[in-house]
Design an enzyme around this catalytic site. Structure first.
Site, PDB file in Angstrom:
ATOM      1  N   ASP A 157     -24.072  -0.718  45.235  1.00  0.00           N
ATOM      2  CA  ASP A 157     -25.328  -0.229  45.808  1.00  0.00           C
ATOM      3  C   ASP A 157     -25.844  -1.065  46.974  1.00  0.00           C
ATOM      4  OD1 ASP A 157     -25.928  -2.450  44.275  1.00  0.00           O
ATOM      5  OD2 ASP A 157     -27.833  -1.666  43.567  1.00  0.00           O
ATOM      6  N   GLU A 158     -25.005  -1.880  47.588  1.00  0.00           N
ATOM      7  CA  GLU A 158     -25.467  -2.661  48.733  1.00  0.00           C
ATOM      8  C   GLU A 158     -24.313  -2.972  49.674  1.00  0.00           C
ATOM      9  OE1 GLU A 158     -26.621  -6.778  48.017  1.00  0.00           O
ATOM     10  OE2 GLU A 158     -25.834  -6.614  45.980  1.00  0.00           O
TER      11      GLU A 158
END
Length: 439
Positions: A157-158
């Protein structure tokens, strides 16, 4: 976005020419002003204004999805929208993530579930759905790649992005392109992200945490030293609990204190870590955004519903984890030269052991045999609440499991595992299992 380092208000006065920005909701230009800066967009009246003296001159970004797992669950079940939500295991598990409502009660990621339930008894708890989260993560990654090919994933998620030189392609500054991406992710995927923008990866990562959720925060070159000076040393990448305590014992609690020391002095005290501290304390980070960034390790773990001390029971839990790591190695076209065993006692003490193989492997059987050997040394009656296994020191897949003349059964084990993989590809993951899974 309030505070001296947000995109709303520059830390020091600047000329009117530099104070222009844009509305993060409608994209309208915010005119430069000689007096107090505009607090609302003149077009849509939004208060989400991006403004910073270096806004259009920075191009290294860190994008972090906000409460990723929880955001997806709320997107898919609107009845959860206004409720505190925890994504995690059973009573003995840990919090994978939680929404911002739950965080107001003190719930945090990696917190034991029993503690989270005590802090927020009204929370809705759902088990993680990693397949769904990976799919959404890939959708977000695809949109990132629409901005620049220089996307370096950090986790599901990053990611870091380098938008240097993309102005002519997008006909806008990196800051505006990133904001447009954030709005597109909200509109098309249904989750939100926070963006950090700066002149290197270290500061971009820090900036993305300054104004969550839906933030766009900037740390410019001119303010770097002053911004870092008041921060604790634990903000520096690589400074964990032990190093922080050592620095504090030596009278170094703030990054500002590090800024007063020479590299020679810090290296004399802390070796290679001293040089690392010297440069990051000054906001100096020459790492490039690398889309081929190496995966450092591949692992899997599980937390038990009740503590386990028996070796056979622990071994039974170990096997499916080795199969997971094996599958992930094969999918990533990697092999591991070091097998890592992780255990956590009932008293939350972490035990970590590792062993180097003669050659890199992708095989679940090889991972299991090595991890079980390590496990036997630790299974002395101690009660454990968690077990994990990982593969480190990664090599390309073609280096995996060469013919071993000293082990005539090695080739047979490799062929058996290949046959199992083929059946699972055709009929599903549970179509065939080894007898060890049934113990």
């Amino acid at each position: 976005m309030n505070g001296p380092n947000s995109t709303n208000t520059p830390e020091t006065p600047v000329s009117p020419r530099e104070t222009g920005g844009f509305c993060r909701d409608c994209g309208a230009d915010i005119p430069a002003a000689d007096a107090a800066p505009t607090r609302r967009c003149p077009s849509c009246r939004s208060t989400r204004l991006a403004r910073h003296p270096e806004l259009d001159r920075l191009s290294i970004a860190h994008i972090d999805c906000d409460a990723f797992y929880a955001a997806i669950e709320k997107r898919d079940d609107p009845s959860l929208r206004d409720k505190p939500l925890i994504v995690g295991g059973g009573h003995r598990g840990v919090v994978s993530t939680c929404c911002y409502i739950a965080r107001m009660s003190g719930v945090r990621s990696a917190m034991p579930m029993f503690k989270a339930r005590k802090l927020c008894p009204e929370a809705v708890v759902v088990p993680p759905n990693m397949a769904k989260y990976r799919e959404v993560g890939e959708q977000v990654r695809t949109l990132m790649l629409g901005l620049t090919p220089l996307v370096e994933p950090v986790s599901i998620d990053e990611a870091f992005l380098d938008l240097t030189g993309t102005e002519r392609l997008h006909h806008m500054s990196p800051a505006r392109a990133l904001n447009r991406l954030a709005l597109k992710i909200e509109r098309e995927i249904g989750i939100t992200v926070s963006i950090g923008l700066s002149h290197n990866k270290f500061l971009a990562k820090i900036a993305s945490d300054l104004d969550k959720p839906r933030g766009l925060s900037v740390i410019g070159r001119a303010e770097t030293l002053a911004f870092l000076a008041e921060k604790p040393v634990s903000l520096i990448w690589g400074v964990g609990k032990v190093m922080r305590e050592r620095l504090e014992h030596d009278g170094i609690a703030s990054i500002g204190r590090l800024q007063t020391m020479t590299e020679v002095d810090l290296a004399r005290r802390y070796g290679k870590m001293g040089s690392h501290l010297f440069h990051l304390a000054r906001g100096e980070d020459n790492r490039k955004v690398d889309p081929e960034g190496e995966t450092k390790s591949i692992s899997a773990e599980t937390t038990f519903d009740t503590d386990i001390a028996d070796l056979d029971d622990l071994s039974k839990e170990l096997w499916p984890l080795c199969e997971k790591v094996s599958a992930r190695l094969k999918h990533a076209e990697l092999s591991g030269h070091v097998v890592h065993l992780k255990l956590k006692t009932a008293g939350f003490k972490l035990v970590s052991r590792q062993a180097r193989l003669s050659t890199p492997t992708q095989l679940a059987e090889s991972l299991y045999r090595t991890a079980e050997m390590l496990l036997k040394r630790e299974a002395d009656g101690t009660h454990f609440r968690l077990i994990g296994v990982g593969a480190d020191d990664l090599y390309p897949a073609e280096d995996a499991d060469p013919v071993d003349l000293a082990d005539p059964n090695a080739e047979r084990r490799r062929k058996v595992e290949q046959a199992i993989d083929e059946v699972r590809r055709k009929l599903g993951g549970k179509a065939i299992v080894k007898g060890r899974s049934l113990r």
